[in-house]
Design a protein around this motif. Structure first.
Motif, PDB file in Angstrom:
ATOM      1  N   ASP A 176      39.687  29.665  43.204  1.00  0.00           N
ATOM      2  CA  ASP A 176      39.115  28.865  42.117  1.00  0.00           C
ATOM      3  C   ASP A 176      39.529  29.423  40.762  1.00  0.00           C
ATOM      4  O   ASP A 176      39.868  28.669  39.840  1.00  0.00           O
ATOM      5  N   LEU A 177      39.481  30.760  40.624  1.00  0.00           N
ATOM      6  CA  LEU A 177      39.847  31.381  39.357  1.00  0.00           C
ATOM      7  C   LEU A 177      41.326  31.184  39.060  1.00  0.00           C
ATOM      8  O   LEU A 177      41.710  30.886  37.918  1.00  0.00           O
ATOM      9  N   ALA A 178      42.162  31.372  40.061  1.00  0.00           N
ATOM     10  CA  ALA A 178      43.598  31.183  39.867  1.00  0.00           C
ATOM     11  C   ALA A 178      43.914  29.743  39.468  1.00  0.00           C
ATOM     12  O   ALA A 178      44.726  29.490  38.563  1.00  0.00           O
ATOM     13  N   SER A 179      43.260  28.799  40.125  1.00  0.00           N
ATOM     14  CA  SER A 179      43.498  27.392  39.833  1.00  0.00           C
ATOM     15  C   SER A 179      43.098  27.050  38.402  1.00  0.00           C
ATOM     16  O   SER A 179      43.801  26.308  37.707  1.00  0.00           O
ATOM     17  N   ALA A 180      41.972  27.608  37.940  1.00  0.00           N
ATOM     18  CA  ALA A 180      41.485  27.312  36.592  1.00  0.00           C
ATOM     19  C   ALA A 180      42.468  27.777  35.524  1.00  0.00           C
ATOM     20  O   ALA A 180      42.592  27.154  34.461  1.00  0.00           O
ATOM     21  N   LEU A 181      43.173  28.880  35.799  1.00  0.00           N
ATOM     22  CA  LEU A 181      44.123  29.415  34.827  1.00  0.00           C
ATOM     23  C   LEU A 181      45.570  29.042  35.149  1.00  0.00           C
ATOM     24  O   LEU A 181      46.496  29.502  34.488  1.00  0.00           O
ATOM     25  N   LYS A 182      45.746  28.211  36.195  1.00  0.00           N
ATOM     26  CA  LYS A 182      47.084  27.784  36.625  1.00  0.00           C
ATOM     27  C   LYS A 182      47.969  28.981  36.967  1.00  0.00           C
ATOM     28  O   LYS A 182      49.129  29.081  36.550  1.00  0.00           O
ATOM     29  N   LEU A 183      47.383  29.913  37.732  1.00  0.00           N
ATOM     30  CA  LEU A 183      48.085  31.115  38.157  1.00  0.00           C
ATOM     31  C   LEU A 183      48.126  31.196  39.673  1.00  0.00           C
ATOM     32  O   LEU A 183      47.392  30.478  40.363  1.00  0.00           O
ATOM     33  N   GLN A 184      48.938  32.090  40.193  1.00  0.00           N
ATOM     34  CA  GLN A 184      49.059  32.274  41.629  1.00  0.00           C
ATOM     35  C   GLN A 184      48.083  33.348  42.121  1.00  0.00           C
ATOM     36  O   GLN A 184      47.781  34.301  41.396  1.00  0.00           O
ATOM     37  N   VAL A 185      47.617  33.185  43.348  1.00  0.00           N
ATOM     38  CA  VAL A 185      46.801  34.219  43.982  1.00  0.00           C
ATOM     39  C   VAL A 185      47.722  35.356  44.410  1.00  0.00           C
ATOM     40  O   VAL A 185      48.743  35.126  45.065  1.00  0.00           O
ATOM     41  N   ASN A 186      47.367  36.572  44.029  1.00  0.00           N
ATOM     42  CA  ASN A 186      48.166  37.741  44.405  1.00  0.00           C
ATOM     43  C   ASN A 186      47.821  38.191  45.822  1.00  0.00           C
ATOM     44  O   ASN A 186      48.643  38.135  46.715  1.00  0.00           O
ATOM     45  N   GLN A 187      46.588  38.625  46.015  1.00  0.00           N
ATOM     46  CA  GLN A 187      46.115  39.058  47.329  1.00  0.00           C
ATOM     47  C   GLN A 187      44.665  38.602  47.474  1.00  0.00           C
ATOM     48  O   GLN A 187      43.922  38.556  46.493  1.00  0.00           O
ATOM     49  N   GLU A 188      44.263  38.285  48.698  1.00  0.00           N
ATOM     50  CA  GLU A 188      42.873  37.936  48.990  1.00  0.00           C
ATOM     51  C   GLU A 188      42.267  38.971  49.918  1.00  0.00           C
ATOM     52  O   GLU A 188      42.931  39.465  50.831  1.00  0.00           O
ATOM     53  N   GLY A 189      40.985  39.271  49.703  1.00  0.00           N
ATOM     54  CA  GLY A 189      40.296  40.198  50.586  1.00  0.00           C
ATOM     55  C   GLY A 189      38.970  40.633  49.999  1.00  0.00           C
ATOM     56  O   GLY A 189      38.857  40.808  48.773  1.00  0.00           O
TER      57      GLY A 189
END
Length: 374
Positions: A195-208
């Motif tokens: 959600d945060l990445a989408s709001a700033l139009k950025l890519q997700v680096n890593q999830e965990g």
């Protein structure tokens, strides 16, 4: 026959008297239970009065007050079970004292014992399964900022806004052992890294779950602190820039290192030189002198202060920073996986807009919380 009628009448008189006495006794018992904060007992006793006397009106207001206090007590108990010692739970108890039963000894004791941070006692915020360890930072005085004379021209340029160096004195406070994790963010905010990445139009680096939250604006980080405060009844905030730097330096246990806890970034934090462009779990690397992890590297960390290109030499006791910022920017500190190790120094400063950051694509920004002591 007359004698029988007389005896019967006498028995009825005694019976009515006994019933009246029982009814009166029930009212007194209910009043005593109410004053002791025993609302379930008070409700049983006032209901017994109504059953014995048949009177449903004279004590109606009192019964209503008992029922409201019982409901508020139950709501507070349920809220604490669900969300910990939150402001909502405290509000239920406060309403009892302010509006219905100001002398309730049980509620008075509960509020007097309401959990607050105690100086010297490092604690774990367990509300809703947060498992957020808070490190006690003893107050003290330290040299904040970079040395005024730096022979290396590149380093001098990098630290150009970390002047003038001055002595700063801080009161004790708490700061997070780690950066706020993605799991903790989701518990408090109900959103995730996507959600945060989408709001700033950025890519997700890593999830965990145990990775730091990032792609966070200053405004969102502050919202997290406000919501966490409401959930727990404590005063969670973004650390001031002075609080952040003092903790990063190791507080009154500082060994005077250039990074947080060491003079070598390897084993201390993740920057462009050693991260491979990925974020890492928040307890990777060695902690600093206070037991705090990754104050150098991994993700940049928002502070509460507005940004100015130089420090106010006169703002030396619990400084809160300037009243407004250059370009309306807020400060973040600590370096990150996209930038060089120079930016992970304990005296290095960066900044960006609090709501619409202009450099988030070039910096990986998260935060850690502080907690104030009353």
């Amino acid at each position: 026959m007359k004698k029988f009628l007389f005896i019967t009448l006498l028995a009825l008189t005694y019976s009515v008297g006994a019933l009246a006495q029982d009814a009166s006794s029930s009212i007194v018992s209910a009043q005593n239970s109410f004053s002791e904060g025993n609302y379930e007992a008070a409700l049983r006793q006032i209901s017994a009065y109504e059953a014995v006397s048949g009177d449903k009106t004279s004590q109606a207001d009192f019964k209503n007050k008992i029922e409201i206090c019982l409901k508020l007590t139950n709501l507070a108990t349920e809220e604490i079970a669900a969300n910990g010692f939150s402001d909502v739970a405290r509000g239920y108890y406060t309403t009892i004292l302010e509006d219905y039963n100001p002398n309730d000894p049980k509620v008075t004791k509960v509020l007097a014992d309401w959990p607050i941070p105690i100086a010297g006692a490092t604690y774990v915020e367990e509300t809703n399964g947060l498992n957020m360890k808070m490190i006690f930072v003893e107050g003290g005085t330290f040299k904040m900022g970079a040395e005024d004379i730096i022979s290396d021209k590149d380093l001098h340029a990098a630290l150009r806004d970390a002047h003038p160096q001055r002595s700063v004195t801080l009161s004790p406070y708490y700061i997070g052992e780690t950066e706020v994790t993605q799991a903790q963010w989701k518990i408090v905010m109900g959103t995730d890294i996507k959600d945060l990445a989408s709001a700033l139009k950025l890519q997700v680096n890593q999830e965990g779950d145990n990775l730091p939250i990032y792609h966070v604006t200053w405004e969102k980080a502050k919202e997290f602190c406000d919501k966490l405060s409401a959930m727990t009844g404590k005063k969670y905030v973004l650390p001031t820039e002075a609080q952040w730097e003092y903790a990063a330096r190791g507080g009154n246990k500082s060994r005077g290192t250039i990074y947080s806890g060491a003079n070598n970034i390897n084993g201390t934090g993740y920057t462009a030189e050693n991260s491979g462009g990925k974020v890492f779990p928040v307890t990777d690397n060695h902690p600093n002198e206070l037991g705090i992890y990754n104050m150098s590297g991994n993700v940049q960390e928002w502070c509460n202060d507005w940004y100015k290109g130089e420090y106010n030499v006169n703002d030396t006791t619990d400084p809160q920073g300037p009243a407004y910022g250059d370009d309306s920017h807020k400060v973040y500190r600590g370096g990150d996986i996209q930038n060089s190790q120079t930016r992970a120094r304990v005296d290095h400063r960066l900044h960006d807009h609090p709501a619409t950051p202009e450099r988030h694509d070039k910096r990986t920004v998260g935060f850690r919380v502080a907690c104030l002591i009353d």
